[in-house]
Design a protein around this motif. Structure first.
Motif, short mmCIF file in Angstrom:
data_model
loop_
_atom_site.label_atom_id
_atom_site.label_comp_id
_atom_site.label_asym_id
_atom_site.label_seq_id
_atom_site.Cartn_x
_atom_site.Cartn_y
_atom_site.Cartn_z
N ASP A 39 -2.38 -43.65 62.26
CA ASP A 39 -2.85 -42.30 62.55
C ASP A 39 -4.28 -42.10 62.07
OD1 ASP A 39 -0.36 -41.76 63.66
OD2 ASP A 39 0.41 -40.87 61.79
N ARG A 40 -4.59 -42.62 60.89
CA ARG A 40 -5.95 -42.50 60.35
C ARG A 40 -6.94 -43.21 61.27
NH1 ARG A 40 -5.83 -43.14 53.78
NH2 ARG A 40 -4.25 -41.56 53.41
N ARG A 97 -5.79 -37.11 54.97
CA ARG A 97 -4.50 -36.45 54.74
C ARG A 97 -3.38 -37.12 55.52
NH1 ARG A 97 -4.59 -30.56 56.04
NH2 ARG A 97 -2.51 -30.72 55.18
N MET A 98 -3.73 -37.87 56.54
CA MET A 98 -2.71 -38.53 57.36
C MET A 98 -2.08 -39.67 56.57
SD MET A 98 -4.74 -38.58 60.95
CE MET A 98 -5.08 -37.07 61.81
N ARG A 99 -0.78 -39.83 56.73
CA ARG A 99 -0.06 -40.83 55.92
C ARG A 99 -0.19 -42.25 56.46
NH1 ARG A 99 4.40 -38.93 52.48
NH2 ARG A 99 4.12 -36.69 52.28
N ARG A 100 -0.06 -42.41 57.76
CA ARG A 100 -0.01 -43.76 58.33
C ARG A 100 -1.41 -44.28 58.65
NH1 ARG A 100 3.21 -45.13 62.84
NH2 ARG A 100 1.83 -43.77 64.01
#
Length: 175
Positions: free
Chosen positions: A136-137, A130-133
């Protein structure tokens, strides 16, 4: 003493094994569920064929894990099981596996525990996806699993839903 986490694996002692070269299918979506599988070596992907010709990877089974155990109570498979690398799989007929679980409650409980842990892992993977970047993933994946072995970064890319190239670019920024 056998760990409850692995008490079900002994049900496959003496089970016949089959080899599946990379790219071959154990079963296809809509095939009848006739067997229970234990992956002895290799990697098997559970994939759902999409209308555009691509596949959605639902799960990657590794050595020591069951393949499509969630289908044990289904009549037909809902996905394909494809060897990502050359793989060896122990095969038990579904009625034999179910009979053995009924006779051995400890094995049944260990299979439930294994499945519960898989559900937890899938929930964590959904949150990572669900994380965009990419950054971050990757941070979330490393927090959950730690640093992967040197040759496993392409597997990490797949698990966090990015291309290997995108992951390598992110890693290069961190050096």
């Amino acid at each position: 003493m056998i760990s409850i986490m692995s008490a079900w694996i002994h049900l496959f002692d003496g089970a016949p094994t089959r080899e599946f070269p990379k790219g071959t299918a154990l079963f296809r979506a809509a095939d009848p569920v006739r067997s229970m599988y234990l992956l002895r070596s290799g990697m098997i992907a559970l994939e759902r064929p999409m209308a555009d010709g691509t596949s959605l990877t639902l799960h990657l089974a590794s050595a020591g894990s069951a393949v499509a155990e969630a289908s044990l109570f289904a009549d037909r498979y809902h996905c394909d099981a494809v060897a990502r690398v050359d793989s060896e799989v122990a095969v038990l007929p579904k009625p034999v596996f179910l009979r053995d679980l009924e006779r051995q409650p400890r094995a049944a409980l260990s299979l439930i525990e294994t499945h519960a842990r898989e559900v937890q892992a899938q929930r964590a993977r959904v949150e990572v996806l669900r994380m965009r970047r990419v950054a971050d993933r990757l941070d979330a994946w490393i927090t959950l699993h730690g640093e992967p072995a040197q040759g496993d970064w392409s597997t990490v890319a797949h698990q966090i839903g990015v291309s290997p190239a995108a992951l390598y670019r992110e890693r290069a920024k961190r050096r």
